[in-house]
Design an enzyme around this catalytic site. Structure first.
Site, mmCIF file in Angstrom:
data_model
loop_
_atom_site.group_PDB
_atom_site.id
_atom_site.type_symbol
_atom_site.label_atom_id
_atom_site.label_comp_id
_atom_site.label_asym_id
_atom_site.label_seq_id
_atom_site.Cartn_x
_atom_site.Cartn_y
_atom_site.Cartn_z
ATOM 1 N N ALA A 19 90.355 26.287 24.829
ATOM 2 C CA ALA A 19 89.306 26.710 25.745
ATOM 3 C C ALA A 19 89.964 27.593 26.804
ATOM 4 O O ALA A 19 91.179 27.544 27.002
ATOM 5 C CB ALA A 19 88.663 25.490 26.385
ATOM 6 N N GLY A 57 91.065 23.394 22.200
ATOM 7 C CA GLY A 57 89.772 23.696 21.602
ATOM 8 C C GLY A 57 89.885 24.507 20.320
ATOM 9 O O GLY A 57 88.996 24.448 19.462
ATOM 10 N N GLU A 60 90.496 21.989 17.719
ATOM 11 C CA GLU A 60 89.241 21.237 17.559
ATOM 12 C C GLU A 60 88.216 22.048 16.765
ATOM 13 O O GLU A 60 87.507 21.510 15.919
ATOM 14 C CB GLU A 60 88.696 20.856 18.944
ATOM 15 C CG GLU A 60 89.586 19.823 19.633
ATOM 16 C CD GLU A 60 89.204 19.575 21.081
ATOM 17 O OE1 GLU A 60 89.046 20.559 21.839
ATOM 18 O OE2 GLU A 60 89.084 18.406 21.471
ATOM 19 N N GLU A 111 96.323 19.505 25.831
ATOM 20 C CA GLU A 111 95.543 19.322 27.068
ATOM 21 C C GLU A 111 96.256 18.446 28.086
ATOM 22 O O GLU A 111 96.093 18.615 29.293
ATOM 23 C CB GLU A 111 94.169 18.714 26.738
ATOM 24 C CG GLU A 111 93.204 19.661 26.043
ATOM 25 C CD GLU A 111 93.291 19.615 24.531
ATOM 26 O OE1 GLU A 111 94.329 19.160 23.992
ATOM 27 O OE2 GLU A 111 92.319 20.038 23.884
HETATM 28 N N1 CO8 Z 1 93.043 30.114 28.328
HETATM 29 C C1 CO8 Z 1 93.123 31.264 29.004
HETATM 30 N N2 CO8 Z 1 94.071 32.188 28.782
HETATM 31 C C2 CO8 Z 1 95.001 31.911 27.867
HETATM 32 C C3 CO8 Z 1 94.994 30.727 27.122
HETATM 33 C C4 CO8 Z 1 93.952 29.794 27.371
HETATM 34 N N3 CO8 Z 1 93.827 28.650 26.682
HETATM 35 N N4 CO8 Z 1 96.053 30.728 26.273
HETATM 36 C C5 CO8 Z 1 96.688 31.895 26.485
HETATM 37 N N5 CO8 Z 1 96.063 32.612 27.436
HETATM 38 C C6 CO8 Z 1 96.434 33.917 27.967
HETATM 39 C C7 CO8 Z 1 97.615 33.832 28.907
HETATM 40 O O1 CO8 Z 1 97.189 33.469 30.195
HETATM 41 C C8 CO8 Z 1 98.146 35.243 28.837
HETATM 42 O O2 CO8 Z 1 97.336 36.073 29.630
HETATM 43 P P1 CO8 Z 1 98.015 37.058 30.756
HETATM 44 O O3 CO8 Z 1 98.845 38.005 29.923
HETATM 45 O O4 CO8 Z 1 96.850 37.679 31.411
HETATM 46 O O5 CO8 Z 1 98.860 36.184 31.616
HETATM 47 C C9 CO8 Z 1 97.894 35.649 27.386
HETATM 48 O O6 CO8 Z 1 96.892 34.748 26.895
HETATM 49 C C10 CO8 Z 1 99.119 35.491 26.507
HETATM 50 O O7 CO8 Z 1 99.591 34.167 26.647
HETATM 51 P P2 CO8 Z 1 101.146 33.839 26.949
HETATM 52 O O8 CO8 Z 1 101.765 34.927 27.748
HETATM 53 O O9 CO8 Z 1 101.193 32.458 27.518
HETATM 54 O O10 CO8 Z 1 101.720 33.870 25.460
HETATM 55 P P3 CO8 Z 1 103.003 33.101 24.895
HETATM 56 O O11 CO8 Z 1 103.216 33.658 23.543
HETATM 57 O O12 CO8 Z 1 104.119 33.121 25.889
HETATM 58 O O13 CO8 Z 1 102.523 31.550 24.769
HETATM 59 C C11 CO8 Z 1 100.979 29.800 24.164
HETATM 60 C C12 CO8 Z 1 101.528 31.220 23.862
HETATM 61 C C13 CO8 Z 1 102.073 28.767 23.933
HETATM 62 C C14 CO8 Z 1 99.824 29.560 23.222
HETATM 63 C C15 CO8 Z 1 100.529 29.744 25.650
HETATM 64 O O14 CO8 Z 1 99.689 30.831 25.913
HETATM 65 C C16 CO8 Z 1 99.767 28.477 26.006
HETATM 66 O O15 CO8 Z 1 100.366 27.434 26.184
HETATM 67 N N6 CO8 Z 1 98.419 28.600 26.115
HETATM 68 C C17 CO8 Z 1 97.583 27.484 26.540
HETATM 69 C C18 CO8 Z 1 97.373 26.484 25.432
HETATM 70 C C19 CO8 Z 1 96.549 25.336 25.921
HETATM 71 O O16 CO8 Z 1 96.910 24.607 26.825
HETATM 72 N N7 CO8 Z 1 95.369 25.125 25.300
HETATM 73 C C20 CO8 Z 1 94.460 24.048 25.634
HETATM 74 C C21 CO8 Z 1 93.438 24.522 26.605
HETATM 75 S S1 CO8 Z 1 92.381 23.216 27.168
HETATM 76 C C22 CO8 Z 1 91.260 23.023 25.913
HETATM 77 O O17 CO8 Z 1 91.292 23.705 24.937
HETATM 78 C C23 CO8 Z 1 90.248 21.954 26.108
HETATM 79 C C24 CO8 Z 1 89.097 22.098 25.120
HETATM 80 C C25 CO8 Z 1 87.933 21.298 25.596
HETATM 81 C C26 CO8 Z 1 86.625 21.863 25.049
HETATM 82 C C27 CO8 Z 1 85.439 21.169 25.611
HETATM 83 C C28 CO8 Z 1 84.152 21.918 25.267
HETATM 84 C C29 CO8 Z 1 82.947 21.190 25.633
#
Ligand code: CO8
Length: 258
Positions: free
Chosen positions: A66, A110, A113, A133
């Site tokens: 998400a 997400g 999921e 998460e």
């Molecule tokens: N949300 C927003 N932006 C994101 C997300 C995300 N989940 N993941 C990556 N991005 C963005 C980064 O902020 C970055 O943007 P910017 O260049 O503007 O800073 C761009 O994507 C590239 O990301 P990275 O520079 O971090 O790329 P890396 O290759 O270094 O790392 C990763 C890749 C490991 C995937 C890293 O981006 C990461 O850890 N992302 C977050 C993963 C995460 O925590 N996901 C869980 C989110 S919470 C969730 O999903 C709850 C779901 C509940 C749903 C409920 C519905 C009802």
């Protein structure tokens, strides 16, 4: 088809393909993206030329979860009333045709999921699944704690949900999370092949097969078996059963008519 900004749609034979296309955020599932995906799912589900739907992402990410930036400032109890729990998150569960998640790269939070809500997951050898998460001070919110546990068992699910460990594709296949792992370049062609195979079958049998397997996640065994029996018996009222069995007896290929 509608104009979309964060997904791309195309058809290949009987496959309706939805490609999540928000590369700058690794396909993070923001409100706009999930709404567009839900609309595309409904369109393909209603299109008689489509037999199965494929949801895929980029080489780098199926979806990294998400959108954290959209969630960051949400507060409880507004989380209950805001768009946050939009129905579009679960739109894939209401689709009647088989939905295949073709996953390369990150399928996190997400994103994992969403893949698990699909009827099956095909993974590229680059795929990595995770429920990170906990690192954000939250827990899975779209079924991760439930579907992951049913897919791979308590210990592995607990480790992933408690520590955020990512599971690589090979392990995900061994653990039963994914149907098959294929080289990344063959991911979409393989998913399309599955859709083509499904498209050549009897459509009522396909719909009932999907309903029966999914019922295993919802019903106690006896009720699930009863449902299966009723569906099985009802298929003897279809042309598909007549054609399928006649073709077997006559030693020819069946020609199902939808
Ligand atoms: N949300 C927003 N932006 C994101 C997300 C995300 N989940 N993941 C990556 N991005 C963005 C980064 O902020 C970055 O943007 P910017 O260049 O503007 O800073 C761009 O994507 C590239 O990301 P990275 O520079 O971090 O790329 P890396 O290759 O270094 O790392 C990763 C890749 C490991 C995937 C890293 O981006 C990461 O850890 N992302 C977050 C993963 C995460 O925590 N996901 C869980 C989110 S919470 C969730 O999903 C709850 C779901 C509940 C749903 C409920 C519905 C009802």
């Amino acid at each position: 088809m509608a104009e979309y900004t964060m997904i791309l749609t195309e058809t290949q034979g009987p496959a309706g393909i939805i490609r999540l296309n928000r590369p700058a955020a690794l396909n993070a599932l923001c409100n706009t993206l999930t709404r567009e995906m839900a609309a595309a799912l409904r369109d393909f589900d209603a299109d008689p030329a489509i037999a199965a739907i494929i949801i895929t992402g980029s080489e780098k990410a199926f979806a990294a979860g998400a959108d954290i930036k959209e969630m960051q400032h949400l507060r409880h109890p507004e989380t209950y009333t805001a768009d946050f729990i939009a129905e579009s998150w679960e739109a894939v569960l209401t689709v009647r045709k088989p939905v295949i998640a073709a996953v390369a790269g990150f399928a996190l939070g997400g994103g994992c999921e969403l893949a698990m809500m699909c009827d099956m997951i095909l993974a590229a050898d680059t795929a990595r699944f995770g429920q990170p998460e906990i690192n954000l001070g939250i827990i899975p919110g779209a079924g991760g704690s439930q579907r992951l546990t049913r897919a791979i068992g308590k210990s592995k699910a607990m480790e992933m949900v408690l520590t955020g460990r990512m599971m690589p594709a090979e392990e995900a296949e061994r653990a039963g999370l994914v149907a098959r792992v294929v080289p990344a370049a063959e991911l979409l062609p393989e998913a399309v092949k599955v859709a083509e195979k499904i498209g050549a079958l009897s459509a009522p049998a396909v719909a009932m097969a999907k309903e029966a397997v999914n019922a295993a996640f919802e019903l106690p065994l006896r009720e699930g078996v009863r449902l299966e029996r009723r569906l099985f018996l009802s298929l003897f009222g279809t042309e598909g059963q007549k054609e399928g069995m006649a073709a077997f007896v006559e030693k020819r290929k069946p020609a199902f008519r939808g």
